[in-house]
Design a protein around this motif. Structure first.
Motif, PDB file in Angstrom:
ATOM      1  N   ALA A  95       0.827  -1.214   0.000  1.00  0.00           N
ATOM      2  CA  ALA A  95       0.000   0.000   0.000  1.00  0.00           C
ATOM      3  C   ALA A  95       0.856   1.257   0.000  1.00  0.00           C
ATOM      4  N   ARG A  96       1.984   1.231   0.712  1.00  0.00           N
ATOM      5  CA  ARG A  96       2.848   2.419   0.769  1.00  0.00           C
ATOM      6  C   ARG A  96       3.355   2.776  -0.629  1.00  0.00           C
ATOM      7  N   PHE A  97       3.771   1.765  -1.390  1.00  0.00           N
ATOM      8  CA  PHE A  97       4.265   2.012  -2.747  1.00  0.00           C
ATOM      9  C   PHE A  97       3.146   2.517  -3.658  1.00  0.00           C
ATOM     10  N   VAL A  98       1.982   1.884  -3.595  1.00  0.00           N
ATOM     11  CA  VAL A  98       0.873   2.245  -4.478  1.00  0.00           C
ATOM     12  C   VAL A  98       0.382   3.660  -4.186  1.00  0.00           C
ATOM     13  N   LEU A  99       0.180   3.981  -2.922  1.00  0.00           N
ATOM     14  CA  LEU A  99      -0.336   5.303  -2.568  1.00  0.00           C
ATOM     15  C   LEU A  99       0.696   6.393  -2.841  1.00  0.00           C
ATOM     16  N   GLY A 100       1.972   6.083  -2.640  1.00  0.00           N
ATOM     17  CA  GLY A 100       3.002   7.061  -2.969  1.00  0.00           C
ATOM     18  C   GLY A 100       3.051   7.356  -4.461  1.00  0.00           C
ATOM     19  N   ALA A 101       2.943   6.302  -5.280  1.00  0.00           N
ATOM     20  CA  ALA A 101       2.926   6.508  -6.728  1.00  0.00           C
ATOM     21  C   ALA A 101       1.688   7.271  -7.160  1.00  0.00           C
ATOM     22  N   LEU A 102       0.536   6.968  -6.555  1.00  0.00           N
ATOM     23  CA  LEU A 102      -0.692   7.683  -6.886  1.00  0.00           C
ATOM     24  C   LEU A 102      -0.581   9.160  -6.531  1.00  0.00           C
ATOM     25  N   ALA A 103      -0.031   9.446  -5.352  1.00  0.00           N
ATOM     26  CA  ALA A 103       0.138  10.850  -4.963  1.00  0.00           C
ATOM     27  C   ALA A 103       1.074  11.578  -5.918  1.00  0.00           C
ATOM     28  N   GLY A 104       2.133  10.903  -6.356  1.00  0.00           N
ATOM     29  CA  GLY A 104       3.044  11.521  -7.309  1.00  0.00           C
ATOM     30  C   GLY A 104       2.380  11.810  -8.642  1.00  0.00           C
ATOM     31  N   MET A 105       1.547  10.869  -9.116  1.00  0.00           N
ATOM     32  CA  MET A 105       0.844  11.090 -10.377  1.00  0.00           C
ATOM     33  C   MET A 105      -0.139  12.238 -10.268  1.00  0.00           C
ATOM     34  N   ARG A 106      -0.813  12.335  -9.125  1.00  0.00           N
ATOM     35  CA  ARG A 106      -1.769  13.419  -8.942  1.00  0.00           C
ATOM     36  C   ARG A 106      -1.096  14.785  -8.904  1.00  0.00           C
ATOM     37  N   LEU A 107       0.173  14.831  -8.525  1.00  0.00           N
ATOM     38  CA  LEU A 107       0.874  16.108  -8.408  1.00  0.00           C
ATOM     39  C   LEU A 107       1.578  16.522  -9.696  1.00  0.00           C
ATOM     40  N   LEU A 108       1.563  15.655 -10.725  1.00  0.00           N
ATOM     41  CA  LEU A 108       2.243  16.012 -11.968  1.00  0.00           C
ATOM     42  C   LEU A 108       1.630  17.261 -12.603  1.00  0.00           C
ATOM     43  N   GLY A 109       0.308  17.359 -12.525  1.00  0.00           N
ATOM     44  CA  GLY A 109      -0.335  18.540 -13.097  1.00  0.00           C
ATOM     45  C   GLY A 109       0.063  19.819 -12.400  1.00  0.00           C
ATOM     46  N   LEU A 110       0.365  19.730 -11.115  1.00  0.00           N
ATOM     47  CA  LEU A 110       0.777  20.935 -10.385  1.00  0.00           C
ATOM     48  C   LEU A 110       2.131  21.454 -10.859  1.00  0.00           C
ATOM     49  N   LEU A 111       2.981  20.554 -11.345  1.00  0.00           N
ATOM     50  CA  LEU A 111       4.284  21.008 -11.845  1.00  0.00           C
ATOM     51  C   LEU A 111       4.115  21.931 -13.042  1.00  0.00           C
ATOM     52  N   VAL A 112       3.162  21.617 -13.910  1.00  0.00           N
ATOM     53  CA  VAL A 112       2.902  22.485 -15.058  1.00  0.00           C
ATOM     54  C   VAL A 112       2.401  23.847 -14.598  1.00  0.00           C
ATOM     55  N   ASP A 113       1.485  23.843 -13.622  1.00  0.00           N
ATOM     56  CA  ASP A 113       0.980  25.106 -13.094  1.00  0.00           C
ATOM     57  C   ASP A 113       2.089  25.907 -12.412  1.00  0.00           C
TER      58      ASP A 113
END
Length: 265
Positions: free
Chosen positions: A148-166
């Motif tokens: 779960a730690r790996f999956v949730l960490g990867a999910l959080a990283g994917m969700r934050l990719l859009g913020l990098l563009v902003d």
């Protein structure tokens, strides 16, 4: 309309669109596995023809299909062209000039590579158009039993990719407002990249602290807000992927075009 609603993929009515993302991933891997082992026209072309059924059932419009798969349609011919010009020569040589040598063998290899790339890449792109990252994370954790730690960490990283563009856009506007964005593009780009790197580290640290405070790193079994469904549709999709692979391998073996690339040299 809320930001969360905009972030979700558009609902599709295709039978494959509503299947568990883990089943889509498994079907794509089942199709790709035999094609990775061989380079021949028959197996790749057979798989590509059979995959069109999955493309139709995926519920993707033709315009969206061509837009999403455009990089594959561009990369595959370019790769085939490179192999045709610089691949290992065998058989009759048609053109020879400096490092360029177009032969019968290089053309056959280029054609096989073209269909092979299309047959491997297109299912992965089309099947995952309708996948929501949260649904994929739920499936990987509940069905594949990944940590779960790996999956949730990867999910959080994917969700934050859009913020990098902003963040990049905000940094560019801020520097332009201060009058330091009109010259020195290379220097400006390096400075913005470093600033974005610092912002990403700070946001990642805050997110990790917030997740730990909410018990994401606690030991013991974890509960999930949403159950990852698994039923007949998922099994049928996996069976379809296995059937496509079996048909491709059988056709290549029957025609004598099977060319195993992992065998002894």
């Amino acid at each position: 309309m809320s930001i969360q609603a905009l972030d979700r993929p558009r609902a599709r009515r295709g039978p494959v669109a509503t299947v568990n993302p883990v089943a889509k991933l498994g079907a794509a891997l089942l199709i790709a596995f035999p094609l990775v082992l061989t380079i021949d026209v028959v197996s790749a072309l057979t798989a590509l023809v059979l995959e069109t059924v999955l493309f139709v059932l995926a519920g993707v419009g033709w315009r969206e299909f061509w837009l999403r798969t455009a990089p594959v349609w561009i990369a595959a011919p370019l790769t085939a062209l490179t192999i045709a010009l610089y691949g290992a020569a065998s058989g009759d040589v048609y053109v020879e000039w400096l490092f360029v040598r177009v032969s019968e063998g290089s053309l056959d290899l280029a054609l096989a590579t073209l269909f092979r790339i299309l047959a491997i890449a297109l299912p992965g792109v089309v099947l995952f158009i309708s996948v929501d990252p949260t649904d994929l994370a739920d499936g990987l954790a509940q069905r594949v039993r990944l940590p779960a730690r790996f999956v949730l960490g990867a999910l959080a990283g994917m969700r934050l990719l859009g913020l990098l563009v902003d963040d990049w856009r905000a940094l560019a506007l801020a520097r332009r407002a201060r009058g330091v964005a009109d010259a020195g593009r290379l220097r400006r780009g390096i400075g913005m990249a470093f600033a974005l790197f610092v912002l990403a580290i700070r946001r990642g640290t805050k997110l990790a602290t917030a997740m730990e405070a909410r018990g994401f790193g606690a030991p013991g079994p974890r509960t999930w807000a949403r159950v990852s469904p698994w039923g007949a549709g998922e099994w049928w999709l996996l069976a379809a992927g296995a059937a496509i692979s079996a048909c491709a391998v059988t056709a290549a073996l029957l025609t004598g075009s099977w060319n195993l690339i992992l065998g002894p040299s």
